[in-house]
Write a protein that holds these residues in place. Structure first.
Motif, PDB file in Angstrom:
ATOM      1  N   LEU A 122       0.867  -1.171   0.000  1.00 20.55           N
ATOM      2  CA  LEU A 122       0.000   0.000   0.000  1.00 20.55           C
ATOM      3  C   LEU A 122       0.903   1.220   0.000  1.00 20.55           C
ATOM      4  O   LEU A 122       1.590   1.488   0.979  1.00 20.55           O
ATOM      5  CB  LEU A 122      -0.868  -0.050   1.250  1.00 20.55           C
ATOM      6  CG  LEU A 122      -2.105   0.819   1.330  1.00 20.55           C
ATOM      7  CD1 LEU A 122      -3.050   0.542   0.189  1.00 20.55           C
ATOM      8  CD2 LEU A 122      -2.805   0.566   2.655  1.00 20.55           C
ATOM      9  N   LEU A 123       0.907   1.931  -1.120  1.00 24.32           N
ATOM     10  CA  LEU A 123       1.844   3.046  -1.256  1.00 24.32           C
ATOM     11  C   LEU A 123       1.110   4.373  -1.203  1.00 24.32           C
ATOM     12  O   LEU A 123      -0.109   4.439  -1.413  1.00 24.32           O
ATOM     13  CB  LEU A 123       2.600   2.930  -2.576  1.00 24.32           C
ATOM     14  CG  LEU A 123       3.304   1.599  -2.821  1.00 24.32           C
ATOM     15  CD1 LEU A 123       3.925   1.585  -4.200  1.00 24.32           C
ATOM     16  CD2 LEU A 123       4.351   1.332  -1.759  1.00 24.32           C
ATOM     17  N   GLY A 124       1.880   5.418  -0.953  1.00 19.16           N
ATOM     18  CA  GLY A 124       1.296   6.752  -0.913  1.00 19.16           C
ATOM     19  C   GLY A 124       2.130   7.645  -0.038  1.00 19.16           C
ATOM     20  O   GLY A 124       2.907   7.175   0.784  1.00 19.16           O
ATOM     21  N   ARG A 125       1.963   8.953  -0.255  1.00 24.50           N
ATOM     22  CA  ARG A 125       2.748   9.890   0.550  1.00 24.50           C
ATOM     23  C   ARG A 125       2.214   9.951   1.966  1.00 24.50           C
ATOM     24  O   ARG A 125       1.141   9.441   2.267  1.00 24.50           O
ATOM     25  CB  ARG A 125       2.653  11.283  -0.077  1.00 24.50           C
ATOM     26  CG  ARG A 125       3.410  11.391  -1.350  1.00 24.50           C
ATOM     27  CD  ARG A 125       3.182  12.727  -2.027  1.00 24.50           C
ATOM     28  NE  ARG A 125       3.574  12.605  -3.425  1.00 24.50           N
ATOM     29  CZ  ARG A 125       4.843  12.598  -3.822  1.00 24.50           C
ATOM     30  NH1 ARG A 125       5.817  12.723  -2.945  1.00 24.50           N
ATOM     31  NH2 ARG A 125       5.140  12.456  -5.093  1.00 24.50           N
ATOM     32  N   ASN A 126       2.963  10.623   2.828  1.00 21.68           N
ATOM     33  CA  ASN A 126       2.491  10.847   4.197  1.00 21.68           C
ATOM     34  C   ASN A 126       1.179  11.603   4.162  1.00 21.68           C
ATOM     35  O   ASN A 126       1.039  12.573   3.434  1.00 21.68           O
ATOM     36  CB  ASN A 126       3.517  11.678   4.975  1.00 21.68           C
ATOM     37  CG  ASN A 126       4.588  10.796   5.572  1.00 21.68           C
ATOM     38  OD1 ASN A 126       4.381   9.603   5.748  1.00 21.68           O
ATOM     39  ND2 ASN A 126       5.725  11.387   5.859  1.00 21.68           N
ATOM     40  N   GLY A 127       0.213  11.129   4.950  1.00 22.92           N
ATOM     41  CA  GLY A 127      -1.066  11.823   5.004  1.00 22.92           C
ATOM     42  C   GLY A 127      -1.993  11.487   3.862  1.00 22.92           C
ATOM     43  O   GLY A 127      -3.069  12.052   3.746  1.00 22.92           O
ATOM     44  N   ALA A 128      -1.598  10.514   3.009  1.00 18.32           N
ATOM     45  CA  ALA A 128      -2.462  10.156   1.890  1.00 18.32           C
ATOM     46  C   ALA A 128      -3.654   9.329   2.364  1.00 18.32           C
ATOM     47  O   ALA A 128      -4.697   9.314   1.721  1.00 18.32           O
ATOM     48  CB  ALA A 128      -1.674   9.379   0.856  1.00 18.32           C
TER      49      ALA A 128
ATOM     50  N   THR B 165       3.997   1.205   3.098  1.00 16.80           N
ATOM     51  CA  THR B 165       5.441   1.348   3.205  1.00 16.80           C
ATOM     52  C   THR B 165       5.983   2.530   2.438  1.00 16.80           C
ATOM     53  O   THR B 165       5.384   3.023   1.487  1.00 16.80           O
ATOM     54  CB  THR B 165       6.135   0.064   2.707  1.00 16.80           C
ATOM     55  OG1 THR B 165       7.512   0.170   2.978  1.00 16.80           O
ATOM     56  CG2 THR B 165       5.912  -0.140   1.235  1.00 16.80           C
ATOM     57  N   HIS B 166       7.132   2.995   2.889  1.00  8.37           N
ATOM     58  CA  HIS B 166       7.919   3.958   2.145  1.00  8.37           C
ATOM     59  C   HIS B 166       9.115   3.282   1.505  1.00  8.37           C
ATOM     60  O   HIS B 166       9.632   3.720   0.509  1.00  8.37           O
ATOM     61  CB  HIS B 166       8.432   5.056   3.084  1.00  8.37           C
ATOM     62  CG  HIS B 166       7.425   6.109   3.338  1.00  8.37           C
ATOM     63  ND1 HIS B 166       7.294   6.738   4.522  1.00  8.37           N
ATOM     64  CD2 HIS B 166       6.484   6.620   2.539  1.00  8.37           C
ATOM     65  CE1 HIS B 166       6.322   7.611   4.446  1.00  8.37           C
ATOM     66  NE2 HIS B 166       5.804   7.550   3.260  1.00  8.37           N
ATOM     67  N   GLN B 167       9.560   2.220   2.152  1.00  4.81           N
ATOM     68  CA  GLN B 167      10.734   1.505   1.668  1.00  4.81           C
ATOM     69  C   GLN B 167      10.353   0.693   0.435  1.00  4.81           C
ATOM     70  O   GLN B 167      10.064  -0.491   0.519  1.00  4.81           O
ATOM     71  CB  GLN B 167      11.289   0.565   2.747  1.00  4.81           C
ATOM     72  CG  GLN B 167      12.472   1.115   3.463  1.00  4.81           C
ATOM     73  CD  GLN B 167      12.062   2.054   4.572  1.00  4.81           C
ATOM     74  OE1 GLN B 167      10.914   2.460   4.642  1.00  4.81           O
ATOM     75  NE2 GLN B 167      13.001   2.397   5.423  1.00  4.81           N
ATOM     76  N   LEU B 168      10.359   1.363  -0.719  1.00  5.16           N
ATOM     77  CA  LEU B 168       9.819   0.733  -1.914  1.00  5.16           C
ATOM     78  C   LEU B 168      10.551  -0.551  -2.263  1.00  5.16           C
ATOM     79  O   LEU B 168       9.946  -1.552  -2.596  1.00  5.16           O
ATOM     80  CB  LEU B 168       9.903   1.710  -3.077  1.00  5.16           C
ATOM     81  CG  LEU B 168       8.958   2.893  -2.915  1.00  5.16           C
ATOM     82  CD1 LEU B 168       9.187   3.900  -4.012  1.00  5.16           C
ATOM     83  CD2 LEU B 168       7.520   2.424  -2.937  1.00  5.16           C
ATOM     84  N   ARG B 169      11.881  -0.524  -2.160  1.00 10.70           N
ATOM     85  CA  ARG B 169      12.635  -1.670  -2.641  1.00 10.70           C
ATOM     86  C   ARG B 169      12.298  -2.939  -1.857  1.00 10.70           C
ATOM     87  O   ARG B 169      11.915  -3.956  -2.430  1.00 10.70           O
ATOM     88  CB  ARG B 169      14.132  -1.386  -2.580  1.00 10.70           C
ATOM     89  CG  ARG B 169      14.806  -1.576  -3.907  1.00 10.70           C
ATOM     90  CD  ARG B 169      16.229  -1.095  -3.861  1.00 10.70           C
ATOM     91  NE  ARG B 169      16.378   0.251  -4.400  1.00 10.70           N
ATOM     92  CZ  ARG B 169      16.419   0.515  -5.707  1.00 10.70           C
ATOM     93  NH1 ARG B 169      16.312  -0.448  -6.594  1.00 10.70           N
ATOM     94  NH2 ARG B 169      16.563   1.744  -6.135  1.00 10.70           N
ATOM     95  N   GLU B 170      12.374  -2.833  -0.504  1.00 13.89           N
ATOM     96  CA  GLU B 170      12.094  -4.015   0.316  1.00 13.89           C
ATOM     97  C   GLU B 170      10.666  -4.502   0.103  1.00 13.89           C
ATOM     98  O   GLU B 170      10.403  -5.693   0.012  1.00 13.89           O
ATOM     99  CB  GLU B 170      12.275  -3.718   1.817  1.00 13.89           C
ATOM    100  CG  GLU B 170      13.691  -3.806   2.303  1.00 13.89           C
ATOM    101  CD  GLU B 170      14.255  -2.432   2.565  1.00 13.89           C
ATOM    102  OE1 GLU B 170      13.714  -1.456   1.982  1.00 13.89           O
ATOM    103  OE2 GLU B 170      15.235  -2.325   3.328  1.00 13.89           O
ATOM    104  N   ALA B 171       9.758  -3.560   0.027  1.00 14.19           N
ATOM    105  CA  ALA B 171       8.354  -3.938  -0.072  1.00 14.19           C
ATOM    106  C   ALA B 171       8.044  -4.538  -1.437  1.00 14.19           C
ATOM    107  O   ALA B 171       7.378  -5.571  -1.531  1.00 14.19           O
ATOM    108  CB  ALA B 171       7.479  -2.718   0.163  1.00 14.19           C
ATOM    109  N   LEU B 172       8.549  -3.899  -2.466  1.00 14.21           N
ATOM    110  CA  LEU B 172       8.186  -4.350  -3.807  1.00 14.21           C
ATOM    111  C   LEU B 172       8.771  -5.719  -4.116  1.00 14.21           C
ATOM    112  O   LEU B 172       8.217  -6.473  -4.908  1.00 14.21           O
ATOM    113  CB  LEU B 172       8.632  -3.319  -4.848  1.00 14.21           C
ATOM    114  CG  LEU B 172       7.798  -2.044  -4.817  1.00 14.21           C
ATOM    115  CD1 LEU B 172       8.315  -1.046  -5.835  1.00 14.21           C
ATOM    116  CD2 LEU B 172       6.331  -2.343  -5.095  1.00 14.21           C
TER     117      LEU B 172
END
Lengths: 235, 227, 226
Positions: A37-43, A190-197
């Motif tokens: 689940l991606l998105g900026r802070n507060g999304a 997550t923000h850590q795209l690499r680990e998550a993806l």
């Protein structure tokens, strides 16, 4: 419809006053999938995850998890939650913490389960130590054990890799891979795209409370983690 | 439409109030034992009833919010509570002035005075809680629960203090005891009751408009912060 | 899973961490002693006056000391977001609430049972002949304080002004229970006979407890899950 979705979100809205924090979110997650689940802070990622975890209710729309209501007792017993905080008690020992949650989740043999998970997370030598004496990494591993000890069919992780040390990341990734291999479902923000993806089979992007993208994880996302944001992020 | 209702009601209640003042001071004779001061009852009793009715209405509206999750119910509950709170204050002050003249003391721990004071304190808590919560949805939810608790408590307080001590003059309205005041003396109470209920409605309507605007401003501010 | 099992698990957890840190019980107990001492300056501690106001004195001490315990009850769950972990577990809001009530009740009873003999000594009162009845009054009155206090502790847990809000909300709400407890305690400590009129206070206490326990159990889920 032959396979039932593990999570079905239908037209979900959430308001703060009249301000919509989530606008008409609808998507499904199949059993055995791992959704990033991606998105900026507060999304609105955390807001959505909290609703899935039964910590807050949707103002409109419905959330069905494993065929039941998100706040139903039976549903909650099958969900593992790892939020921002570690969710373990400072004044209790590692063993007591795990035994407490094993009890709350209605496990048959809380004592044995607690011991087993202390071993799996490498905390068996400090099982009687109070959490307040633990190092950061040890706390995090304990938190992971708490979220996993009842073999949840659905795992909800809010920013799981932020602030984890190497060892905890290794433990968590091992557990997540194992869970996926057993056909359990994972949703993580997550923000850590690499680990998550790397783990993810599916991706959802939330932008300003709206679902901006929902699909399978593709090759270009893995090669270029910024790709998704550039294409669907800023509308 | 709403503005017209507000205007009409406030004009009407103003007229009735002035006519009542005329009756009270020029037509109704002084009471035999109490003298001129007894007239305070014309405001004391109606505002007491108005405030009490308001707290119950606020509770129903709070229950409505918890069922419907519509913030308009919360606005109604909040507005009615605030207005009722003002009337509770009027009741306490008029009661106190009357007590000074008749009993010779500003305050006595008579059961109705005490109950009203506790009621006042309970709703001070309600108003404070409203100010302490920033998110309108959380505020509505928690304040609705508090409103229910407070209202149930008011009933228990009322009964328990009645057992604890009694010094207040007995009921004066004819519907409760079948007598007490002369008919000519009682009529202005009912007229004033009508006027005060109208006044309360006007205040509630105005307060609700403010609440709606407040919500709008709050939403706009959140939008501004979100981007 | 029965209702009580999970509630007891939560109560056990609260008591265990309290026994380890002793922070709230110690604070509450020393606060109770301080108030008992302060009251001695307010009037002549040896006079007959004490007899007439003994119940009021005692329950003010209990109510003040109680808020200290109740304030911490849900606040301690904020560390590490433990409250979220509890609420997302299969335990219902009512179970979490009831478990915490049980723990608070026990802690407050301990504080009361310790400060009562101190009160007797300080104010030169006699040990009540019918101490069993007094204990019953304490059990009933304290449950009232606990239920209301724990619910409002849950309600105010996320507020900045938590410590200020709780007493403001709780004390007016508690007045009927305190009233009954004060009246009965005064009579029992003075060693006077209970009149038939006084039974109504037992009924009031029990009624208060039943009504607010039911109301709290019904509404706590709304308070905890937004």
């Amino acid at each position: 419809m032959c396979v039932m979705s593990a999570v079905a979100i239908e037209g979900v809205w959430k308001f703060y006053g009249d301000f919509p924090a989530l606008k008409d979110i609808s998507f499904n997650v199949d059993g055995g999938a791992c959704l990033a689940l991606l998105g900026r802070n507060g999304a609105g990622k955390t807001t959505l995850l909290r609703m899935l975890a039964g910590l807050s209710k949707a103002a409109k729309g419905s959330i069905t998890i494993l065929g039941g209501d998100a706040r139903a007792e039976k549903t909650r017993a099958r969900i593992g939650v790892l939020g921002h905080g570690i969710g373990v008690y400072e004044e209790l020992s590692a063993f007591e913490n795990l035994r407490l949650f094993a009890r709350l989740y209605g496990m048959e043999n809380p004592r044995q389960i607690a011991m087993e998970w202390l071993e799996r997370t490498g905390l068996d030598r400090v099982s009687d130590g109070l959490v307040r004496e633990f190092s950061r990494g040890m706390r995090q591993r304990l938190a992971v054990a708490r979220a996993f000890l009842h073999n949840p069919s659905l795992l909800l992780l809010d920013e799981p890799f932020t602030a984890l040390d190497d060892r905890a990341i290794a433990v968590l990734q091992g557990l997540l891979k194992g869970a996926l291999a057993e056909g359990r479902t994972i949703i993580m923000s997550t923000h850590q795209l690499r680990e998550a993806l790397e783990l993810a089979t599916d991706v959802a992007l939330i932008n300003r409370g709206k679902l901006a993208f929902r699909g399978e994880r593709s090759r270009e996302m893995l090669e270029d983690p910024g790709w998704l944001y550039r294409h669907y992020g800023e509308a | 439409m709403r503005l017209k209702i507000i205007l009409a009601l406030s004009v009407l209640s103003g007229l009735i109030l002035s006519w009542n003042l005329h009756t009270m001071f020029l037509k109704v004779p002084d009471e035999l034992n109490q003298g001129a001061i007894f007239r305070i009852i014309y405001f004391h009793v109606p505002s007491a009833i108005t405030s009490f009715a308001g707290f119950f209405l606020a509770m129903f509206s709070s229950v409505g919010y918890l069922i419907k999750k519509d913030l308009r119910f919360d606005s109604v509950a909040a507005s009615i509570t605030e207005v009722s709170f003002a009337f509770t204050t009027i009741t306490l002050i008029t009661g106190s002035i009357w007590g000074r003249v008749i009993w010779g003391i500003w305050w006595t721990w008579d059961y109705r005075l005490t109950s009203f004071f506790i009621c006042w304190l309970l709703y001070v808590g309600y108003l404070m809680l409203r100010r302490a919560i920033d998110d309108p949805t959380t505020r509505a939810r928690l304040c609705a629960v508090l409103s229910i608790f407070a209202c149930v408590d008011v009933v228990i307080v009322w009964k328990s203090i009645e057992w604890f001590r009694t010094q207040h003059p007995g009921p004066v309205l004819s519907i409760r005891s079948g007598g007490g005041m002369a008919p000519g003396m009682e009529a202005p109470i009912w007229w004033n009751f009508l006027a005060l209920i109208m006044l309360a409605t006007v205040l509630v309507l105005i307060r609700m408009r403010q609440e709606a605007m407040q919500r709008e401003i709050d939403t706009m501010r959140r939008y501004a912060h979100a981007f | 899973m029965t209702f009580l099992q999970q509630a007891l698990a939560i109560a056990g957890k609260d008591l265990r961490s309290e026994i380890r840190s002793k922070e709230t019980v110690n604070a509450s107990l020393s606060f109770a002693l301080v108030i008992l001492m302060l009251f001695s300056f307010a009037f002549d501690p040896g006079s007959d006056q004490v007899r007439e106001i003994s119940g009021g004195l005692l329950w003010l001490v209990y109510a003040f000391a109680g808020t200290l315990i109740l304030n911490r009850s849900f606040a301690r769950e904020l560390v590490n977001d433990c409250l979220d972990a509890l609420i997302s577990s299969p335990a219902s809001g009512a179970q979490v609430f009831f478990g915490k009530c049980l723990a608070n009740y026990l802690l407050l009873m301990v504080v009361e049972c310790v400060s009562f003999p101190v009160f007797i000594i300080f104010y030169n009162a006699r040990w009540p002949a019918r101490w069993g009845l007094l204990l019953l009054v304490m059990l009933l009155g304290t449950w009232g304080i606990t239920v209301i206090g724990t619910l409002f502790s849950a309600m105010t847990v996320n507020l900045r002004l938590r410590e200020l809000m709780l007493p403001t909300l709780v004390y007016p709400m508690l007045i009927p229970a305190l009233l009954g407890a004060i009246r009965l305690s005064t009579v029992l400590i003075a060693g006077e006979a209970l009149e038939t009129d006084d039974q109504i206070w037992f009924k009031l206490l029990a009624g208060f407890d039943v009504i607010f326990t039911a109301l709290s159990l019904a509404l706590v889920e709304i308070v905890l899950v937004g």
